[in-house]
Design a protein around this motif. Structure first.
Motif, PDB file in Angstrom:
ATOM      1  N   LEU A 104       1.669  -1.389   7.688  1.00 47.76           N
ATOM      2  CA  LEU A 104       2.510  -0.326   7.123  1.00 47.76           C
ATOM      3  C   LEU A 104       3.995  -0.643   7.278  1.00 47.76           C
ATOM      4  O   LEU A 104       4.773  -0.441   6.344  1.00 47.76           O
ATOM      5  CB  LEU A 104       2.182   1.009   7.786  1.00 47.76           C
ATOM      6  CG  LEU A 104       0.867   1.640   7.367  1.00 47.76           C
ATOM      7  CD1 LEU A 104       0.576   2.864   8.215  1.00 47.76           C
ATOM      8  CD2 LEU A 104       0.881   2.003   5.903  1.00 47.76           C
ATOM      9  N   MET A 105       4.383  -1.150   8.426  1.00 49.53           N
ATOM     10  CA  MET A 105       5.801  -1.450   8.656  1.00 49.53           C
ATOM     11  C   MET A 105       6.306  -2.524   7.702  1.00 49.53           C
ATOM     12  O   MET A 105       7.371  -2.392   7.119  1.00 49.53           O
ATOM     13  CB  MET A 105       6.021  -1.867  10.111  1.00 49.53           C
ATOM     14  CG  MET A 105       7.480  -2.049  10.464  1.00 49.53           C
ATOM     15  SD  MET A 105       8.502  -0.597  10.158  1.00 49.53           S
ATOM     16  CE  MET A 105       7.879   0.520  11.366  1.00 49.53           C
ATOM     17  N   GLN A 106       5.539  -3.592   7.541  1.00 54.44           N
ATOM     18  CA  GLN A 106       6.001  -4.630   6.624  1.00 54.44           C
ATOM     19  C   GLN A 106       5.921  -4.163   5.178  1.00 54.44           C
ATOM     20  O   GLN A 106       6.721  -4.588   4.345  1.00 54.44           O
ATOM     21  CB  GLN A 106       5.241  -5.934   6.829  1.00 54.44           C
ATOM     22  CG  GLN A 106       3.811  -5.932   6.397  1.00 54.44           C
ATOM     23  CD  GLN A 106       3.116  -7.237   6.703  1.00 54.44           C
ATOM     24  OE1 GLN A 106       3.640  -8.078   7.411  1.00 54.44           O
ATOM     25  NE2 GLN A 106       1.929  -7.411   6.181  1.00 54.44           N
ATOM     26  N   SER A 107       4.996  -3.277   4.877  1.00 51.32           N
ATOM     27  CA  SER A 107       4.915  -2.719   3.530  1.00 51.32           C
ATOM     28  C   SER A 107       6.146  -1.873   3.225  1.00 51.32           C
ATOM     29  O   SER A 107       6.692  -1.928   2.125  1.00 51.32           O
ATOM     30  CB  SER A 107       3.641  -1.885   3.407  1.00 51.32           C
ATOM     31  OG  SER A 107       3.543  -1.292   2.154  1.00 51.32           O
ATOM     32  N   GLN A 124       0.809  -1.217   0.000  1.00 50.75           N
ATOM     33  CA  GLN A 124       0.000   0.000   0.000  1.00 50.75           C
ATOM     34  C   GLN A 124       0.840   1.264   0.000  1.00 50.75           C
ATOM     35  O   GLN A 124       0.414   2.279  -0.539  1.00 50.75           O
ATOM     36  CB  GLN A 124      -0.961  -0.017   1.191  1.00 50.75           C
ATOM     37  CG  GLN A 124      -2.045  -1.041   1.037  1.00 50.75           C
ATOM     38  CD  GLN A 124      -2.864  -0.835  -0.225  1.00 50.75           C
ATOM     39  OE1 GLN A 124      -3.504   0.186  -0.401  1.00 50.75           O
ATOM     40  NE2 GLN A 124      -2.850  -1.811  -1.110  1.00 50.75           N
ATOM     41  N   THR A 125       2.017   1.234   0.584  1.00 53.81           N
ATOM     42  CA  THR A 125       2.865   2.425   0.540  1.00 53.81           C
ATOM     43  C   THR A 125       3.381   2.646  -0.878  1.00 53.81           C
ATOM     44  O   THR A 125       3.438   3.791  -1.337  1.00 53.81           O
ATOM     45  CB  THR A 125       4.034   2.307   1.529  1.00 53.81           C
ATOM     46  OG1 THR A 125       4.720   1.082   1.305  1.00 53.81           O
ATOM     47  CG2 THR A 125       3.537   2.361   2.964  1.00 53.81           C
ATOM     48  N   ASP A 126       3.727   1.579  -1.583  1.00 59.74           N
ATOM     49  CA  ASP A 126       4.149   1.725  -2.979  1.00 59.74           C
ATOM     50  C   ASP A 126       2.985   2.176  -3.850  1.00 59.74           C
ATOM     51  O   ASP A 126       3.150   2.998  -4.753  1.00 59.74           O
ATOM     52  CB  ASP A 126       4.727   0.410  -3.508  1.00 59.74           C
ATOM     53  CG  ASP A 126       6.021   0.024  -2.819  1.00 59.74           C
ATOM     54  OD1 ASP A 126       6.659   0.906  -2.197  1.00 59.74           O
ATOM     55  OD2 ASP A 126       6.395  -1.161  -2.889  1.00 59.74           O
ATOM     56  N   ALA A 127       1.783   1.646  -3.575  1.00 63.07           N
ATOM     57  CA  ALA A 127       0.596   2.054  -4.324  1.00 63.07           C
ATOM     58  C   ALA A 127       0.295   3.539  -4.092  1.00 63.07           C
ATOM     59  O   ALA A 127      -0.119   4.246  -5.012  1.00 63.07           O
ATOM     60  CB  ALA A 127      -0.595   1.191  -3.929  1.00 63.07           C
ATOM     61  N   GLY A 153       2.570  -6.991  -0.059  1.00 62.64           N
ATOM     62  CA  GLY A 153       1.316  -6.848   0.652  1.00 62.64           C
ATOM     63  C   GLY A 153       1.247  -7.751   1.870  1.00 62.64           C
ATOM     64  O   GLY A 153       2.087  -8.634   2.070  1.00 62.64           O
ATOM     65  N   ALA A 154       0.219  -7.547   2.672  1.00 67.91           N
ATOM     66  CA  ALA A 154       0.066  -8.315   3.913  1.00 67.91           C
ATOM     67  C   ALA A 154      -0.123  -9.793   3.636  1.00 67.91           C
ATOM     68  O   ALA A 154       0.471 -10.641   4.302  1.00 67.91           O
ATOM     69  CB  ALA A 154      -1.115  -7.767   4.711  1.00 67.91           C
ATOM     70  N   PHE A 155      -0.942 -10.138   2.643  1.00 71.42           N
ATOM     71  CA  PHE A 155      -1.168 -11.548   2.335  1.00 71.42           C
ATOM     72  C   PHE A 155       0.077 -12.190   1.734  1.00 71.42           C
ATOM     73  O   PHE A 155       0.351 -13.366   1.981  1.00 71.42           O
ATOM     74  CB  PHE A 155      -2.370 -11.720   1.404  1.00 71.42           C
ATOM     75  CG  PHE A 155      -3.686 -11.499   2.089  1.00 71.42           C
ATOM     76  CD1 PHE A 155      -4.084 -12.305   3.140  1.00 71.42           C
ATOM     77  CD2 PHE A 155      -4.520 -10.478   1.693  1.00 71.42           C
ATOM     78  CE1 PHE A 155      -5.295 -12.109   3.782  1.00 71.42           C
ATOM     79  CE2 PHE A 155      -5.732 -10.272   2.321  1.00 71.42           C
ATOM     80  CZ  PHE A 155      -6.126 -11.085   3.371  1.00 71.42           C
ATOM     81  N   GLU A 156       0.834 -11.426   0.941  1.00 69.40           N
ATOM     82  CA  GLU A 156       2.091 -11.957   0.399  1.00 69.40           C
ATOM     83  C   GLU A 156       3.069 -12.268   1.530  1.00 69.40           C
ATOM     84  O   GLU A 156       3.732 -13.302   1.525  1.00 69.40           O
ATOM     85  CB  GLU A 156       2.728 -10.953  -0.568  1.00 69.40           C
ATOM     86  CG  GLU A 156       2.000 -10.820  -1.879  1.00 69.40           C
ATOM     87  CD  GLU A 156       2.593  -9.747  -2.760  1.00 69.40           C
ATOM     88  OE1 GLU A 156       2.707  -9.982  -3.969  1.00 69.40           O
ATOM     89  OE2 GLU A 156       2.945  -8.671  -2.232  1.00 69.40           O
TER      90      GLU A 156
END
Length: 151
Positions: free
Chosen positions: A132-135, A49-52, A141-144
């Motif tokens: 957000l942190m993992q992004s 989401q941060t890249d998006a 993404g979270a599911f990835e």
């Protein structure tokens, strides 16, 4: 709390607002990751989401500016309600009078749902921070990230 100079009403209002925003954010991030971007935002193809966000910023910065303007308007309107409610004492924190299911008519149920809202909201704040942190760190993404954990 009076002697410290902290307004408990304002803090409770802020917590409920942040809880509600976090719950919507977590659901929104997962929805976009699973089903793709909203109409008009097709250029935001990244699962992170941060890249998006940055893809959208580069293609249509006016969307982001509009979001900031609308957020400011909502904050001004709710700020008036919060200040008026705090001064009059006739409004509970987070209560904007929206009760289509008439839960307020049952005080025990209302108390339970109010507590659940705060508990789930606190959990959602941690979940949003984790997303957000993992992004930011993995650009996935979270599911990835979740599937990579189990593979």
């Amino acid at each position: 709390i009076e002697g410290v100079g902290v307004d408990l009403y304002w803090l409770r209002e802020a917590e409920i607002k942040h809880c509600r925003v976090a719950m919507m954010a977590v659901a929104g991030v997962l929805w976009v990751e699973l089903f793709g971007p909203a109409p008009g935002c097709e250029m935001a193809t990244a699962k992170s989401q941060t890249d998006a966000f940055w893809q959208l910023w580069q293609a249509h910065p006016q969307y982001i500016a509009f979001g900031f303007i609308m957020t400011g308007l909502v904050e001004m309107i709710t700020g008036i309600a919060i200040t008026t409610g705090r001064e009059s004492g006739q409004r509970a924190p987070g209560d904007f009078g929206l009760d289509p299911l008439k839960i307020k008519n049952n005080p025990a149920k209302w108390e339970k749902y109010s507590l659940n809202e705060v508990k789930n909201g606190r959990l959602a704040m941690f979940a949003a921070a984790g997303q957000l942190m993992q992004s930011w760190t993995t650009h996935e993404g979270a599911f990835e990230n979740l599937s990579a954990t189990f593979n």
